[in-house]
Write a protein that holds these residues in place. Sequence first.
Motif, PDB file in Angstrom:
ATOM      1  N   SER A  59      -7.483   1.976  -3.271  1.00 15.76           N
ATOM      2  CA  SER A  59      -8.216   1.541  -2.079  1.00 15.76           C
ATOM      3  C   SER A  59      -8.511   2.760  -1.236  1.00 15.76           C
ATOM      4  N   SER A 113      -4.245  -0.621  -8.261  1.00 12.78           N
ATOM      5  CA  SER A 113      -5.655  -0.328  -8.016  1.00 12.78           C
ATOM      6  C   SER A 113      -5.720   0.716  -6.897  1.00 12.78           C
ATOM      7  N   HIS A 172       0.850  -1.197   0.000  1.00 12.66           N
ATOM      8  CA  HIS A 172       0.000   0.000   0.000  1.00 12.66           C
ATOM      9  C   HIS A 172       0.882   1.242   0.000  1.00 12.66           C
ATOM     10  N   VAL A 212      -2.675   0.449  -4.357  1.00 20.19           N
ATOM     11  CA  VAL A 212      -2.400  -0.945  -4.008  1.00 20.19           C
ATOM     12  C   VAL A 212      -1.715  -1.610  -5.198  1.00 20.19           C
TER      13      VAL A 212
END
Length: 378
Positions: free
Chosen positions: A83, A81, A52, A97
């Motif tokens: 989050s 992606s 992350h 992510v």
Amino acid sequence: ATCMLPFELLLSNPLQFFRVEVALEDINDHSPVFPEERVTFDITERSDPGSHFPLEGARDLDIGSNTVQAYSISPENQYFSISYGTRSTGKKYLELVLEKPLDREEHAEMSFSLIAVDGGSPPRTGTTEVEIVILDVNDNPPIFTQEEYIGEVLENMPEGSVVLTVLATDQDSGVYGEISYQFSQAVGQTESAFLIDAISGEIRITKPLDYEAAQSHELSVRARDGGGLSAICKVLVAVVDVNDNAPEVVVSSFSSPLPEDTAPGTVVALFTVRDRDSGANGKISCGLEDQLFFSLRPAYKNYYELVTVSALDREETARYILRVTAADAGSPPLTSTQTFTVDISDVNDNAPVFNQTSYTMYVRENNVPTVFVGAVSA
């Protein structure tokens, strides 16, 4: 979330008070805005899928459903992606992510747009560009010793005073373990009142703060290591009030001159007292210099009435100089004085009085017309 505009309406003759509150309802008139137009991440190719990378979320001045509701990436890619959500502590988060391993030899750089969408109708959007630079080896990001730092500063502390120090650690060695600190620019912030030392993480004020202008300041600090990995922490600075504002006396109405037959209990002046300080520093008491004919009495909230307490007599005193002193409860207390000059107007309350109750005058007989006999005086 509730925006109220309160004010007070004063009517005279007869004296009446009304309290008015106007509630403002939000419309979707602001778009989401990211703190930075472009964000760069230096990410090692050894980063594990599922890693992350924290991002600064977009700010939207609207509230409720009109604020930011969702984030997306454009164009979508197979490596990253987005989050976002709210942690159990109530803190919102936004992170990139990593979905699959990176290979610097295949892709040394990549970029895409991060889009924030609010819940208005129609929705508004904000965009920031995300650039990814893929590096070798640096596999430990900085970690702050605290997620949130809280400090206090007196509003009269001089320029250059230290507020607090943030600290992040990095398990890497060499250049990858060297950490530098910087502020993330807040939305709408033009000139910061704070300065951070890039090496030590020491935060100082660049100018005296004003509690009456802002009771707290929220800062965002990014720690970046020599390999480009970073971490973000929040810094909350509470401004502590000091007694630097004297009470104010605001006169709403004042009657002068007063007829000398004014009945006791008549309102001569109506005024309010206020103090921009808080707590004991803003608690006000009012006093009137020794007077036999006038007094103060509370009216409504911070309003006071200056009233007559006994009959007036212009023939004895034609003018009164009344001094009202307002003092706060600070240490030491600050005071202000308001002077009321009340003139007393005459009414016909005194009948003529002769200087003597009787007069005796003599005149010779056979006097000529218009001869002076004597005079009376009243």
